[in-house]
Write a protein that holds these residues in place. Structure first.
Motif, PDB file in Angstrom:
ATOM      1  N   LEU A  86       0.732  -1.419  -0.195  1.00 17.82           N
ATOM      2  CA  LEU A  86       0.292   0.432  -0.351  1.00 17.82           C
ATOM      3  C   LEU A  86       1.146   1.534   0.371  1.00 17.82           C
ATOM      4  O   LEU A  86       0.621   2.053  -0.933  1.00 17.82           O
ATOM      5  CB  LEU A  86      -0.947   0.004   0.841  1.00 17.82           C
ATOM      6  N   TYR A  87       2.002   1.112   0.622  1.00 16.57           N
ATOM      7  CA  TYR A  87       2.994   2.542   0.968  1.00 16.57           C
ATOM      8  C   TYR A  87       3.752   3.088  -0.203  1.00 16.57           C
ATOM      9  O   TYR A  87       3.881   3.846  -0.416  1.00 16.57           O
ATOM     10  CB  TYR A  87       3.605   1.952   2.392  1.00 16.57           C
ATOM     11  N   GLN A  88       4.143   1.483  -0.925  1.00 13.28           N
ATOM     12  CA  GLN A  88       5.098   1.874  -2.070  1.00 13.28           C
ATOM     13  C   GLN A  88       5.196   1.480  -2.820  1.00 13.28           C
ATOM     14  O   GLN A  88       5.247   1.580  -3.998  1.00 13.28           O
ATOM     15  CB  GLN A  88       5.976   1.011  -1.274  1.00 13.28           C
ATOM     16  N   HIS A  89       3.793   0.519  -3.109  1.00 16.93           N
ATOM     17  CA  HIS A  89       3.214   0.460  -4.944  1.00 16.93           C
ATOM     18  C   HIS A  89       1.949   1.292  -4.976  1.00 16.93           C
ATOM     19  O   HIS A  89       1.422   1.237  -6.445  1.00 16.93           O
ATOM     20  CB  HIS A  89       3.506  -0.568  -5.062  1.00 16.93           C
ATOM     21  N   TYR A 256      11.106  -8.665  -3.583  1.00 18.81           N
ATOM     22  CA  TYR A 256      10.682  -9.806  -4.794  1.00 18.81           C
ATOM     23  C   TYR A 256      10.320  -9.801  -5.968  1.00 18.81           C
ATOM     24  O   TYR A 256      11.383  -9.757  -6.476  1.00 18.81           O
ATOM     25  CB  TYR A 256      10.552 -10.337  -3.769  1.00 18.81           C
ATOM     26  N   MET A 257       9.027  -9.632  -6.073  1.00 16.89           N
ATOM     27  CA  MET A 257       7.906  -9.465  -7.052  1.00 16.89           C
ATOM     28  C   MET A 257       7.197  -8.727  -7.312  1.00 16.89           C
ATOM     29  O   MET A 257       6.441  -8.341  -6.699  1.00 16.89           O
ATOM     30  CB  MET A 257       8.559 -11.444  -7.241  1.00 16.89           C
ATOM     31  N   ALA A 258       7.019  -8.021  -8.777  1.00 16.94           N
ATOM     32  CA  ALA A 258       5.463  -8.053  -8.655  1.00 16.94           C
ATOM     33  C   ALA A 258       4.898  -8.591 -10.240  1.00 16.94           C
ATOM     34  O   ALA A 258       5.618  -8.718 -11.659  1.00 16.94           O
ATOM     35  CB  ALA A 258       5.807  -6.174  -9.073  1.00 16.94           C
ATOM     36  N   GLY A 259       4.112  -8.467 -10.369  1.00 15.89           N
ATOM     37  CA  GLY A 259       3.267  -9.166 -11.757  1.00 15.89           C
ATOM     38  C   GLY A 259       2.144  -9.215 -11.850  1.00 15.89           C
ATOM     39  O   GLY A 259       1.587  -8.454 -11.234  1.00 15.89           O
TER      40      GLY A 259
END
Length: 263
Positions: A86-89, A256-259
């Motif tokens: 929530l905060y970073q993305h 680690y990952m986003a997708g």
């Protein structure tokens, strides 16, 4: 249908430490069966699903957690991971996140050490150890208590580190899982956590277990702020603070990952 997915290492200073959790932001709740299938496909100890509440989350964000086997009432590391997403993305910029969950309201604030979780404390009581619990231990404990999980106290950090449980013996225990703990060499206490019935033989770093560990060690050490380390292969460290019937758990997070999930 496409669903965003993030994988975050929680209670970690860098990737490959701490406990990995998947976080899936949703516009609305999907069918429970589909949520469970997603969690099983992710094959992590927890997948968190978050849905904005009223006024885009200002009145609380709905949060649920699924293991590969079923939904759980409380999960610390996936809550921390959800706050990080929530905060970073997702552009959340309020000083505090209020999550609505099966365990009531959970609050998370961003701090210099990462994120601070405000969770309900969990009491333990002395209990005669079930035969299945002892069969899976292969070592004689100094004490056994029961709360959300069985809390097994050993003599020292080395005993916790070297323990090789029989997971099959613990599969049908009546409580959620087994926490094994002892005084730490460089921190106040160490632990390992096991949840075979949820298809998580050993959980890398378990925030909710520290809701039970912190009151036990606070009473034993007479200290409100405690340092803790979970001795899994990945390891993870956190700080625990008792405030009445609440526990404040603080730790870091690493992406680690986003997708995307395609359904």
């Amino acid at each position: 249908m496409k669903i965003s997915i993030y994988q975050v290492d929680a209670f970690a200073a860098k990737v490959f430490e701490g406990n990995p959790a998947a976080v899936c932001p949703l516009g609305h709740w999907l069918d429970d069966e589909l949520l469970q299938k997603i969690a099983a496909a992710n094959n992590l100890s927890e997948t968190a699903f978050i849905v904005p509440g009223e006024n885009n989350g200002e009145q609380g964000i709905e949060l649920r957690w699924f293991t590969p086997k079923g939904e759980v009432d409380l999960c610390g590391h996936a809550t921390l991971a959800s706050a990080h997403v929530l905060y970073q993305h997702l552009g959340f910029n309020e000083p505090e996140i209020r999550f609505k969950s099966r365990s009531g309201e959970l609050r998370v604030t961003k701090v210099s050490q990462g994120y601070c979780l405000d969770f309900p404390a969990s009491a333990s009581r002395d209990t005669p150890p079930p035969m299945a619990l002892l069969a899976g231990l292969t070592i004689t404990p100094t004490a056994v208590l029961a709360g959300t999980d069985y809390l097994v106290v050993l003599s020292n950090e080395e005993e916790v580190k070297n323990l090789t449980p029989d997971y099959a013996a613990w599969y049908n225990l009546d409580l959620r899982g087994v926490i094994v703990t002892a005084p730490g060499n460089e921190v106040d206490f160490v632990s390992r956590c096991f949840y075979p019935k949820y298809r998580v033989n050993e959980d890398p770093v378990t925030g909710s277990a520290h809701c039970q560990l912190a009151p036990y060690w606070q009473a034993r050490l007479n200290r409100k702020v405690l340092t803790a380390k979970q001795l899994s292969e990945r390891t993870g460290q956190l700080t625990c603070e008792l405030k009445g019937d609440r526990v404040l758990l603080t730790g870091g997070a690493a992406d680690y990952m986003a997708g995307e999930i395609n359904l």
